[in-house]
Design a protein around this motif. Structure first.
Motif, mmCIF file in Angstrom:
data_model
loop_
_atom_site.group_PDB
_atom_site.id
_atom_site.type_symbol
_atom_site.label_atom_id
_atom_site.label_comp_id
_atom_site.label_asym_id
_atom_site.label_seq_id
_atom_site.Cartn_x
_atom_site.Cartn_y
_atom_site.Cartn_z
ATOM 1 N N GLU A 17 0.829 -1.211 0.000
ATOM 2 C CA GLU A 17 0.000 0.000 0.000
ATOM 3 C C GLU A 17 0.864 1.262 0.000
ATOM 4 O OE1 GLU A 17 -3.324 0.598 -0.228
ATOM 5 O OE2 GLU A 17 -3.520 -1.550 -0.663
ATOM 6 N N ILE A 18 1.945 1.248 0.776
ATOM 7 C CA ILE A 18 2.846 2.406 0.831
ATOM 8 C C ILE A 18 3.495 2.637 -0.527
ATOM 9 C CG2 ILE A 18 5.033 3.230 1.806
ATOM 10 C CD1 ILE A 18 4.130 1.846 4.452
ATOM 11 N N VAL A 19 3.975 1.570 -1.158
ATOM 12 C CA VAL A 19 4.617 1.698 -2.469
ATOM 13 C C VAL A 19 3.618 2.199 -3.502
ATOM 14 C CG1 VAL A 19 5.708 0.402 -4.349
ATOM 15 C CG2 VAL A 19 6.410 0.001 -1.984
ATOM 16 N N GLU A 20 2.408 1.650 -3.496
ATOM 17 C CA GLU A 20 1.382 2.096 -4.446
ATOM 18 C C GLU A 20 1.030 3.562 -4.227
ATOM 19 O OE1 GLU A 20 -1.957 -0.555 -4.089
ATOM 20 O OE2 GLU A 20 -0.845 -2.252 -4.895
ATOM 21 N N SER A 21 0.875 3.955 -2.988
ATOM 22 C CA SER A 21 0.561 5.347 -2.671
ATOM 23 C C SER A 21 1.709 6.267 -3.081
ATOM 24 C CB SER A 21 0.284 5.489 -1.177
ATOM 25 O OG SER A 21 0.015 6.826 -0.847
ATOM 26 N N GLY A 22 2.938 5.844 -2.815
ATOM 27 C CA GLY A 22 4.105 6.637 -3.202
ATOM 28 C C GLY A 22 4.199 6.803 -4.707
ATOM 29 N N ALA A 23 3.976 5.733 -5.447
ATOM 30 C CA ALA A 23 4.026 5.800 -6.907
ATOM 31 C C ALA A 23 2.947 6.733 -7.444
ATOM 32 C CB ALA A 23 3.868 4.399 -7.504
ATOM 33 N N SER A 24 1.774 6.663 -6.878
ATOM 34 C CA SER A 24 0.680 7.535 -7.296
ATOM 35 C C SER A 24 1.009 8.995 -7.011
ATOM 36 C CB SER A 24 -0.600 7.124 -6.573
ATOM 37 O OG SER A 24 -1.663 7.966 -6.946
ATOM 38 N N VAL A 26 4.039 10.345 -6.694
ATOM 39 C CA VAL A 26 5.101 10.763 -7.612
ATOM 40 C C VAL A 26 4.512 11.088 -8.980
ATOM 41 C CG1 VAL A 26 7.148 9.957 -8.872
ATOM 42 C CG2 VAL A 26 6.965 9.572 -6.412
ATOM 43 N N GLY A 27 3.590 10.280 -9.444
ATOM 44 C CA GLY A 27 2.932 10.543 -10.727
ATOM 45 C C GLY A 27 2.160 11.847 -10.708
ATOM 46 N N ASP A 28 1.442 12.105 -9.620
ATOM 47 C CA ASP A 28 0.684 13.353 -9.495
ATOM 48 C C ASP A 28 1.620 14.567 -9.508
ATOM 49 O OD1 ASP A 28 -1.647 11.887 -9.331
ATOM 50 O OD2 ASP A 28 -1.833 12.081 -7.143
ATOM 51 N N VAL A 29 2.704 14.485 -8.752
ATOM 52 C CA VAL A 29 3.659 15.599 -8.688
ATOM 53 C C VAL A 29 4.315 15.810 -10.053
ATOM 54 C CG1 VAL A 29 5.853 16.352 -7.672
ATOM 55 C CG2 VAL A 29 4.065 15.394 -6.213
ATOM 56 N N ALA A 30 4.683 14.740 -10.731
ATOM 57 C CA ALA A 30 5.289 14.857 -12.059
ATOM 58 C C ALA A 30 4.330 15.529 -13.032
ATOM 59 C CB ALA A 30 5.703 13.486 -12.581
ATOM 60 N N SER A 31 3.064 15.186 -12.946
ATOM 61 C CA SER A 31 2.054 15.809 -13.811
ATOM 62 C C SER A 31 1.917 17.299 -13.509
ATOM 63 C CB SER A 31 0.712 15.097 -13.619
ATOM 64 O OG SER A 31 -0.281 15.710 -14.407
ATOM 65 N N ILE A 32 1.921 17.646 -12.242
ATOM 66 C CA ILE A 32 1.831 19.059 -11.844
ATOM 67 C C ILE A 32 3.035 19.831 -12.369
ATOM 68 C CG2 ILE A 32 1.950 20.612 -9.847
ATOM 69 C CD1 ILE A 32 0.275 18.436 -8.333
ATOM 70 N N ILE A 33 4.219 19.268 -12.211
ATOM 71 C CA ILE A 33 5.442 19.942 -12.665
ATOM 72 C C ILE A 33 5.440 20.084 -14.185
ATOM 73 C CG2 ILE A 33 7.954 19.687 -12.865
ATOM 74 C CD1 ILE A 33 7.855 18.458 -10.009
ATOM 75 N N THR A 34 5.041 19.039 -14.883
ATOM 76 C CA THR A 34 4.989 19.089 -16.344
ATOM 77 C C THR A 34 4.043 20.180 -16.817
ATOM 78 O OG1 THR A 34 5.478 16.724 -16.489
ATOM 79 C CG2 THR A 34 4.468 17.742 -18.417
ATOM 80 N N THR A 35 2.880 20.257 -16.212
ATOM 81 C CA THR A 35 1.909 21.287 -16.580
ATOM 82 C C THR A 35 2.452 22.675 -16.262
ATOM 83 O OG1 THR A 35 0.067 19.763 -16.224
ATOM 84 C CG2 THR A 35 -0.446 22.109 -16.206
ATOM 85 N N ALA A 36 3.098 22.828 -15.120
ATOM 86 C CA ALA A 36 3.650 24.136 -14.741
ATOM 87 C C ALA A 36 4.738 24.572 -15.717
ATOM 88 C CB ALA A 36 4.211 24.078 -13.316
ATOM 89 N N VAL A 37 5.622 23.658 -16.108
ATOM 90 C CA VAL A 37 6.682 23.995 -17.065
ATOM 91 C C VAL A 37 6.068 24.409 -18.397
ATOM 92 C CG1 VAL A 37 8.606 23.035 -18.413
ATOM 93 C CG2 VAL A 37 8.447 22.584 -15.958
ATOM 94 N N LYS A 38 5.069 23.690 -18.835
ATOM 95 C CA LYS A 38 4.389 24.019 -20.096
ATOM 96 C C LYS A 38 3.743 25.394 -20.011
ATOM 97 C CE LYS A 38 0.326 22.342 -20.996
ATOM 98 N NZ LYS A 38 -0.748 23.205 -21.318
ATOM 99 N N ASP A 39 3.068 25.691 -18.909
ATOM 100 C CA ASP A 39 2.417 26.988 -18.732
ATOM 101 C C ASP A 39 3.432 28.132 -18.691
ATOM 102 O OD1 ASP A 39 0.006 25.666 -18.693
ATOM 103 O OD2 ASP A 39 -0.277 25.828 -16.524
#
Length: 72
Positions: A17-24, A26-39
């Motif tokens: 559960e910890i690994v799954e939550s951590g992976a999720s 990390v994915g959310d943060v990566a998406s936020i950063i990608t969108t911010a860089v694009k903006d």
């Protein structure tokens, strides 16, 4: 009869559960950063376009009237 999980099975489930939550996360943060860089890139590009248009307008305004060609 009641089935009980062993301590090792409980630990395995908790780690999973910890690994799954951590992976999720990390994915959310990566998406936020990608969108911010694009903006940011889009905003800087828009600003650069404005600068070029203002510079061009200032050059046109500074030209003497006799240098202008018909239709401008």
């Amino acid at each position: 009869m009641e089935e009980r999980l062993s301590k090792s099975e409980i630990r395995k489930d908790a780690v999973q559960e910890i690994v799954e939550s951590g992976a999720s996360t990390v994915g959310d943060v990566a998406s936020i950063i990608t969108t911010a860089v694009k903006d940011v890139a889009n905003a800087i590009g828009g600003f650069a376009t404005d600068v070029f248009e203002i510079r061009d307008g200032a050059r046109r305004a500074a030209r003497p009237v006799e240098e202008e060609t018909p239709g401008e």
